[in-house]
Each structure stands twice: as structure tokens, then as C-alpha cells.
Design a protein around this motif. Structure first.
Motif, PDB file in Angstrom:
ATOM      1  N   VAL A  22     -13.068  -0.889   7.153  1.00  0.00           N
ATOM      2  CA  VAL A  22     -11.891  -0.700   6.305  1.00  0.00           C
ATOM      3  C   VAL A  22     -11.772  -1.912   5.391  1.00  0.00           C
ATOM      4  CG1 VAL A  22      -9.403  -0.324   6.237  1.00  0.00           C
ATOM      5  CG2 VAL A  22     -10.750   0.615   8.141  1.00  0.00           C
ATOM      6  N   ASP A  23     -11.788  -1.656   4.101  1.00  0.00           N
ATOM      7  CA  ASP A  23     -11.690  -2.712   3.084  1.00  0.00           C
ATOM      8  C   ASP A  23     -10.281  -2.662   2.498  1.00  0.00           C
ATOM      9  OD1 ASP A  23     -11.855  -4.463   0.997  1.00  0.00           O
ATOM     10  OD2 ASP A  23     -13.473  -3.424  -0.060  1.00  0.00           O
ATOM     11  N   ILE A  24      -9.470  -3.682   2.781  1.00  0.00           N
ATOM     12  CA  ILE A  24      -8.074  -3.736   2.328  1.00  0.00           C
ATOM     13  C   ILE A  24      -7.971  -4.752   1.196  1.00  0.00           C
ATOM     14  CG2 ILE A  24      -5.696  -4.222   3.006  1.00  0.00           C
ATOM     15  CD1 ILE A  24      -6.515  -3.535   5.877  1.00  0.00           C
ATOM     16  N   GLN A  25      -7.484  -4.307   0.056  1.00  0.00           N
ATOM     17  CA  GLN A  25      -7.369  -5.168  -1.109  1.00  0.00           C
ATOM     18  C   GLN A  25      -5.930  -5.184  -1.622  1.00  0.00           C
ATOM     19  OE1 GLN A  25      -9.835  -7.158  -2.234  1.00  0.00           O
ATOM     20  NE2 GLN A  25     -11.050  -6.347  -0.511  1.00  0.00           N
ATOM     21  N   ASN A  26      -5.348  -6.380  -1.677  1.00  0.00           N
ATOM     22  CA  ASN A  26      -4.038  -6.627  -2.280  1.00  0.00           C
ATOM     23  C   ASN A  26      -2.953  -5.697  -1.751  1.00  0.00           C
ATOM     24  OD1 ASN A  26      -2.419  -8.182  -4.047  1.00  0.00           O
ATOM     25  ND2 ASN A  26      -2.425  -6.539  -5.547  1.00  0.00           N
ATOM     26  N   LEU A  27      -2.933  -5.507  -0.439  1.00  0.00           N
ATOM     27  CA  LEU A  27      -1.839  -4.753   0.185  1.00  0.00           C
ATOM     28  C   LEU A  27      -0.696  -5.738   0.397  1.00  0.00           C
ATOM     29  CD1 LEU A  27      -0.958  -2.021   1.242  1.00  0.00           C
ATOM     30  CD2 LEU A  27      -1.878  -2.645   3.476  1.00  0.00           C
ATOM     31  N   ASN A  28       0.176  -5.810  -0.586  1.00  0.00           N
ATOM     32  CA  ASN A  28       1.190  -6.858  -0.657  1.00  0.00           C
ATOM     33  C   ASN A  28       2.575  -6.239  -0.772  1.00  0.00           C
ATOM     34  OD1 ASN A  28       3.051  -8.759  -2.239  1.00  0.00           O
ATOM     35  ND2 ASN A  28       1.394 -10.134  -1.682  1.00  0.00           N
ATOM     36  N   GLN A  62       9.382 -13.880  -1.587  1.00  0.00           N
ATOM     37  CA  GLN A  62       8.998 -13.511  -0.230  1.00  0.00           C
ATOM     38  C   GLN A  62       7.896 -12.453  -0.275  1.00  0.00           C
ATOM     39  OE1 GLN A  62      12.559 -13.239   2.585  1.00  0.00           O
ATOM     40  NE2 GLN A  62      13.450 -12.542   0.663  1.00  0.00           N
ATOM     41  N   SER A  63       6.897 -12.603   0.586  1.00  0.00           N
ATOM     42  CA  SER A  63       5.836 -11.605   0.592  1.00  0.00           C
ATOM     43  C   SER A  63       5.152 -11.551   1.953  1.00  0.00           C
ATOM     44  CB  SER A  63       4.785 -11.905  -0.486  1.00  0.00           C
ATOM     45  OG  SER A  63       4.077 -13.093  -0.192  1.00  0.00           O
ATOM     46  N   GLN A  81       4.617 -15.352   3.350  1.00  0.00           N
ATOM     47  CA  GLN A  81       5.018 -16.465   2.495  1.00  0.00           C
ATOM     48  C   GLN A  81       6.521 -16.427   2.223  1.00  0.00           C
ATOM     49  OE1 GLN A  81       2.440 -16.102  -0.999  1.00  0.00           O
ATOM     50  NE2 GLN A  81       1.132 -17.719  -0.212  1.00  0.00           N
ATOM     51  N   ASN A  82       7.159 -17.563   2.529  1.00  0.00           N
ATOM     52  CA  ASN A  82       8.567 -17.790   2.169  1.00  0.00           C
ATOM     53  C   ASN A  82       9.493 -16.685   2.643  1.00  0.00           C
ATOM     54  OD1 ASN A  82       7.891 -20.185   0.693  1.00  0.00           O
ATOM     55  ND2 ASN A  82       7.205 -18.885  -0.996  1.00  0.00           N
ATOM     56  N   LEU A  83       9.236 -16.156   3.847  1.00  0.00           N
ATOM     57  CA  LEU A  83      10.084 -15.090   4.382  1.00  0.00           C
ATOM     58  C   LEU A  83      11.374 -15.688   4.924  1.00  0.00           C
ATOM     59  CD1 LEU A  83      10.516 -12.128   5.169  1.00  0.00           C
ATOM     60  CD2 LEU A  83       9.403 -12.638   7.357  1.00  0.00           C
ATOM     61  N   GLU A  84      12.494 -15.323   4.328  1.00  0.00           N
ATOM     62  CA  GLU A  84      13.789 -15.780   4.805  1.00  0.00           C
ATOM     63  C   GLU A  84      14.152 -14.987   6.061  1.00  0.00           C
ATOM     64  OE1 GLU A  84      15.440 -18.260   3.749  1.00  0.00           O
ATOM     65  OE2 GLU A  84      14.409 -18.708   1.865  1.00  0.00           O
ATOM     66  N   LEU A  85      14.290 -15.685   7.187  1.00  0.00           N
ATOM     67  CA  LEU A  85      14.553 -14.995   8.448  1.00  0.00           C
ATOM     68  C   LEU A  85      15.878 -14.251   8.434  1.00  0.00           C
ATOM     69  CD1 LEU A  85      13.250 -17.596  11.054  1.00  0.00           C
ATOM     70  CD2 LEU A  85      12.091 -15.597  10.124  1.00  0.00           C
ATOM     71  N   ASN A  99      13.768  -0.624   1.370  1.00  0.00           N
ATOM     72  CA  ASN A  99      15.029  -1.336   1.244  1.00  0.00           C
ATOM     73  C   ASN A  99      15.440  -1.752   2.649  1.00  0.00           C
ATOM     74  OD1 ASN A  99      18.060  -1.681   1.293  1.00  0.00           O
ATOM     75  ND2 ASN A  99      17.737  -1.435  -0.902  1.00  0.00           N
ATOM     76  N   VAL A 100      15.441  -3.056   2.906  1.00  0.00           N
ATOM     77  CA  VAL A 100      15.784  -3.593   4.218  1.00  0.00           C
ATOM     78  C   VAL A 100      17.029  -4.456   4.066  1.00  0.00           C
ATOM     79  CG1 VAL A 100      15.005  -4.952   6.189  1.00  0.00           C
ATOM     80  CG2 VAL A 100      13.359  -3.579   4.903  1.00  0.00           C
ATOM     81  N   LEU A 101      18.131  -4.012   4.693  1.00  0.00           N
ATOM     82  CA  LEU A 101      19.392  -4.745   4.665  1.00  0.00           C
ATOM     83  C   LEU A 101      19.815  -5.083   3.239  1.00  0.00           C
ATOM     84  CD1 LEU A 101      18.753  -7.097   7.719  1.00  0.00           C
ATOM     85  CD2 LEU A 101      19.940  -4.905   7.676  1.00  0.00           C
ATOM     86  N   GLY A 102      19.680  -4.105   2.348  1.00  0.00           N
ATOM     87  CA  GLY A 102      20.147  -4.274   0.987  1.00  0.00           C
ATOM     88  C   GLY A 102      19.179  -4.960   0.049  1.00  0.00           C
ATOM     89  N   ARG A 103      17.990  -5.314   0.522  1.00  0.00           N
ATOM     90  CA  ARG A 103      17.005  -5.981  -0.328  1.00  0.00           C
ATOM     91  C   ARG A 103      15.824  -5.045  -0.561  1.00  0.00           C
ATOM     92  NH1 ARG A 103      16.587 -12.391   1.260  1.00  0.00           N
ATOM     93  NH2 ARG A 103      18.826 -12.805   1.458  1.00  0.00           N
ATOM     94  N   ASN A 104      15.397  -4.958  -1.815  1.00  0.00           N
ATOM     95  CA  ASN A 104      14.296  -4.084  -2.178  1.00  0.00           C
ATOM     96  C   ASN A 104      12.961  -4.826  -2.071  1.00  0.00           C
ATOM     97  OD1 ASN A 104      15.740  -1.679  -2.849  1.00  0.00           O
ATOM     98  ND2 ASN A 104      16.422  -2.677  -4.738  1.00  0.00           N
ATOM     99  N   TRP A 105      12.039  -4.226  -1.340  1.00  0.00           N
ATOM    100  CA  TRP A 105      10.676  -4.731  -1.192  1.00  0.00           C
ATOM    101  C   TRP A 105       9.734  -3.710  -1.823  1.00  0.00           C
ATOM    102  CZ3 TRP A 105       9.162  -9.153   1.817  1.00  0.00           C
ATOM    103  CH2 TRP A 105      10.238  -9.843   2.394  1.00  0.00           C
ATOM    104  N   THR A 106       8.809  -4.177  -2.644  1.00  0.00           N
ATOM    105  CA  THR A 106       7.900  -3.273  -3.333  1.00  0.00           C
ATOM    106  C   THR A 106       6.455  -3.577  -2.943  1.00  0.00           C
ATOM    107  OG1 THR A 106       7.804  -4.758  -5.253  1.00  0.00           O
ATOM    108  CG2 THR A 106       9.451  -2.987  -5.293  1.00  0.00           C
ATOM    109  N   ILE A 107       5.629  -2.522  -2.967  1.00  0.00           N
ATOM    110  CA  ILE A 107       4.196  -2.659  -2.706  1.00  0.00           C
ATOM    111  C   ILE A 107       3.492  -2.870  -4.032  1.00  0.00           C
ATOM    112  CG2 ILE A 107       2.138  -1.503  -1.821  1.00  0.00           C
ATOM    113  CD1 ILE A 107       3.892  -0.023   0.139  1.00  0.00           C
ATOM    114  N   ALA A 108       2.628  -3.894  -4.105  1.00  0.00           N
ATOM    115  CA  ALA A 108       1.912  -4.207  -5.340  1.00  0.00           C
ATOM    116  C   ALA A 108       1.135  -2.984  -5.825  1.00  0.00           C
ATOM    117  CB  ALA A 108       0.959  -5.380  -5.107  1.00  0.00           C
TER     118      ALA A 108
END
Length: 398
Positions: free
Chosen positions: A163-169, A175-176, A196-200, A140-149
Motif C-alpha cells: 500500500v503506497d500512501i501519499q499525502n494523506l493529510n 494542526q495536522s 504537528q501542533n495538535l492542540e489537546l 467537524n470535531v467539536l466545532g472545528r473543521n478538519w479537511t483532507i488534502a
């Protein structure tokens, strides 16, 4: 433990714990062996990190003549001071090791804000690799919830060399921020980092005094981490604003040159269909002194862009500038040289709390900003003349 630090410092000089603390443990052997250890430390310091009111507990059990071990450990800390995050609270980490898997959970909150993190997942020991999976995790950053896929995985193999990284989103609506690919000795296996589409505005409160607006999109690919290194990156910011002042649309490109160990930088800012700023040059992170070699060409560039460098003296910068500036030296303490001609300029002296307008030339030398007979006008129409220098050391100690 009366005074453990002299012994601890023999092995790790950066680690310091409070004196006169108590640790308790038990061990019982039989058909099932049990081991338990726990304790409390008022304070723990590691380098610049500080933790207060800390408790830990470790318990294990094992059946006789069986290789499997069941273990559980947890650490809690009521208050912390962490580099880059400041004061935090409510930290805990818990792990349960059952046969070939460790399930873990951890949380942390930033004091006085809504910022917090809750990370859960598992670590599985495979025959020739280790797999990490995050589940039901987010920020939760400044009142907005961000979730990991949910369908993510990190596979570590070849003794940590791949290191094989798959869909670490990490996402919040449209925004992602994501990572996909490899960190590998094989140069044909790249790692892609995408924004993508990150609101500053999401970052306001984390970026200092300036309030930013605009939408950021960026893509970076990295390969050859073990050499030869290849980095390609591009970014764009649509309608960048600083404190409600329109800067423009930003487009940038960065490419790594292995031969010179430099990142070639090309950045352009367009405002109201006109190119107002172009920055070209290189950044050499491996150099000790001459890391930066950038040239900026200003053509009606908003003066607001200079406020982060001058915010210990001025605020509310306004106006546009024409000229050429060179940025050299270290990233932590840059050197700016050149001249700019400011039109419809405005600034507020923090010390005086007074706002002045002006239109004149400002000169930048290696250790100073020079003003020569600049006519200033206050809100009441009174006119004064400013002559002098602002001395600095890489825009510090101004």
C-alpha cells in the motif's frame, strides 16, 4: 422476509435483522438490461453495532454485447449506535460504478454534538492496482473543521500486499495529522505517521471527564509489517495541563524490539525546569497477562495524573508526590504497586461531595489502595483520621 435470521445465522451468526421486512426487485432484458433491488429494515444488528430505520437501493444497467456495466447503490440509516462513537445519525453511503471507476460519498453525524464526517472520493481499477483518492472531504470535531488534502492517493497493489500512501493529510490551520509512505513487504519502505501542533483541547469531549490543554507533536515510523517489524516513535507535549493544573512538558520515546516482541518506553515530564516524573520499561501487546512492565519515579509529581484511575471515587486531586511505582499486568486492567508520599494533597469524595486536604503516605498493592492513620482536614478546619483500603480489580469495580 418473514423471519430471515435462522438462515442468516448459518452464514454470519453476528448479523441479525428485524422480522417481516419487504424487499422489492425488478429485472428487464433487452438491448439494455436493467436490474433493480431495494428494501427497508427497521433494525439491523451486527455484533455490537446497531442501525435503525434503514433503506437500501441497487440499480444496474448493461448494453448487450458490451462489457461495461453502469451501477448505482445507496444505503441510508436514520439512527445508529456504534462502538466507540455512541449514538450517531444521518448515515448514508452512495456509490456510482462507471466502467473502471467508482465514485463514492458517505456521511455520519454524532447525535447531540457538532461532530460529523463527510467523505467523498473515487476508487479506480488500474491494470495491476487499485487507487483511492479523497476529494472535498473532512471532519467537524467539536466545532472545528478538519479537511483532507486534495492531492492525496492510496495505491493498493501486489494483491493487497503493498500500500503506497501519499499525502494523506488531515489539517485544521497549523494542526495536522498525516500519513506518508508504504505498508510493504520491503523493509526499506517505511510508513511515517506525523502529528504537528495538535492542540489537546481539540480532543476535549472525547477524552472523558478530564479537560486537557497543551500542544502535541509526534512522529512514528513503521516498517517490516510482514516481519521483521520495526517501530520507532517520539512525542512531545508542551505545557500539558489537566483541568487547569500544570503537569509539565512531556517527552517520550518508544522503540520496538523484535527479539522480545516488546516496545521499550522512556518518558520524562519536566515542570518548572525540574524533572518531576520518569517512566521506563516495556509494553508487550502480544502477552496475555504481563503486557506492562513499567517503573515510574516520582519527584514532586502532580497527583492530578492519578485522577483518570480514581475518578469513580475522587475528583479535584491536588498536591505533589514523591516515590516509586510499578505498573504491571494487562493494559485493560493494570496492577499498580509501591508507595508515594503526598504533600499539600487534596481530594473530593464523590459520594460525600466534601473536599479534604492531607499530607501523608499512600500505599498501592496489587488489589488495593491503603490508607494508614491519614489526617484529613475539611474546609472548616475540622480534623479526622482515615484508615482503610479501597479494593479494586485492575482499577475496576472499586
Amino acid at each position: 422476509l418473514k423471519q430471515a435470521n435462522p438462515l442468516l445465522h448459518l452464514f454470519e451468526p453476528r448479523l441479525t435483522v428485524s422480522d417481516y421486512e419487504r424487499i422489492d426487485g425488478t429485472f428487464r432484458n433487452g438491448p439494455t438490461s436493467f436490474f433493480q433491488l431495494g428494501g427497508h429494515f427497521d433494525s439491523v444488528r451486527f455484533d455490537t453495532m446497531r442501525l435503525y430505520d434503514n433503506e437500501f437501493d441497487l440499480s444496474t444497467s448493461k448494453l448487450a454485447y458490451q462489457p461495461e456495466v453502469l451501477a448505482q447503490a445507496n444505503v441510508t440509516s436514520r439512527r445508529q449506535v456504534l462502538p466507540g462513537l455512541g449514538r450517531t445519525e444521518g448515515f448514508y453511503v452512495e456509490g456510482v460504478w462507471d466502467q473502471e471507476k467508482i465514485n463514492f460519498s458517505t456521511a455520519l453525524a454524532q447525535t447531540g454534538t457538532t461532530n460529523r464526517a463527510q467523505i467523498n472520493g473515487s476508487l479506480a481499477f488500474l491494470p495491476e492496482a487499485v487507487r483511492i483518492v479523497f476529494r472535498q472531504s473532512g471532519l467537524n470535531v467539536l466545532g472545528r473543521n478538519w479537511t483532507i488534502a486534495q492531492d492525496n492517493s492510496i495505491l493498493i497493489s501486489q494483491g493487497g500486499r503493498e500500500v503506497d500512501i501519499q499525502n494523506l493529510n488531515l489539517s485544521n490551520g497549523p494542526q495536522s495529522i498525516s500519513a506518508q509512505g508504504f505498508i510493504s513487504q520491503n523493509p526499506t519502505k517505511p510508513l511515517a505517521l506525523t502529528v504537528q501542533n495538535l492542540e489537546l483541547a481539540t480532543l476535549n469531549g472525547l477524552t472523558g471527564g478530564q479537560k486537557l490543554e497543551g500542544r502535541l507533536n509526534a512522529l512514528g515510523t513503521i516498517s517490516g509489517v510482514y516481519g521483521p517489524l520495526v517501530i520507532n516513535s517520539s512525542l512531545s507535549v508542551d505545557s500539558l495541563l489537566m483541568d487547569k493544573v500544570l503537569i509539565g512538558d512531556v517527552r517520550g520515546q518508544g522503540d520496538w524490539d523484535n527479539r522480545t516482541s516488546r516496545l521499550a518506553v522512556n518518558l520524562d515530564v519536566e515542570r518548572q525546569s525540574q524533572h518531576v516524573l520518569t517512566v521506563t520499561g516495556t509494553y508487550a501487546p502480544r502477552e496475555k497477562e504481563q503486557q506492562l512492565n513499567l517503573t515510574g519515579t516520582l519527584a514532586q509529581t502532580p497527583v492530578k495524573l492519578a485522577e483518570p484511575l480514581l475518578n469513580t471515587l475522587f475528583r479535584d486531586l491536588r498536591g505533589t508526590a514523591v516515590g516509586t511505582l510499578r505498573l504491571t499486568g494487562r493494559l485493560a486492567a493494570p496492577t499498580l504497586t509501591g508507595n508515594i508520599d503526598v504533600t499539600d494533597g487534596q481530594l473530593t469524595f464523590l459520594y460525600l461531595g466534601t473536599t479534604y486536604t492531607f499530607s501523608d503516605r499512600i500505599r498501592f498493592a496489587e488489589d488495593r489502595i491503603s490508607f494508614r492513620d491519614i489526617a484529613l482536614r475539611d474546609p472548616q478546619g475540622n480534623v479526622g483520621t482515615l484508615t482503610g483500603d479501597i479494593l479494586h480489580q485492575g482499577f475496576q469495580n472499586m
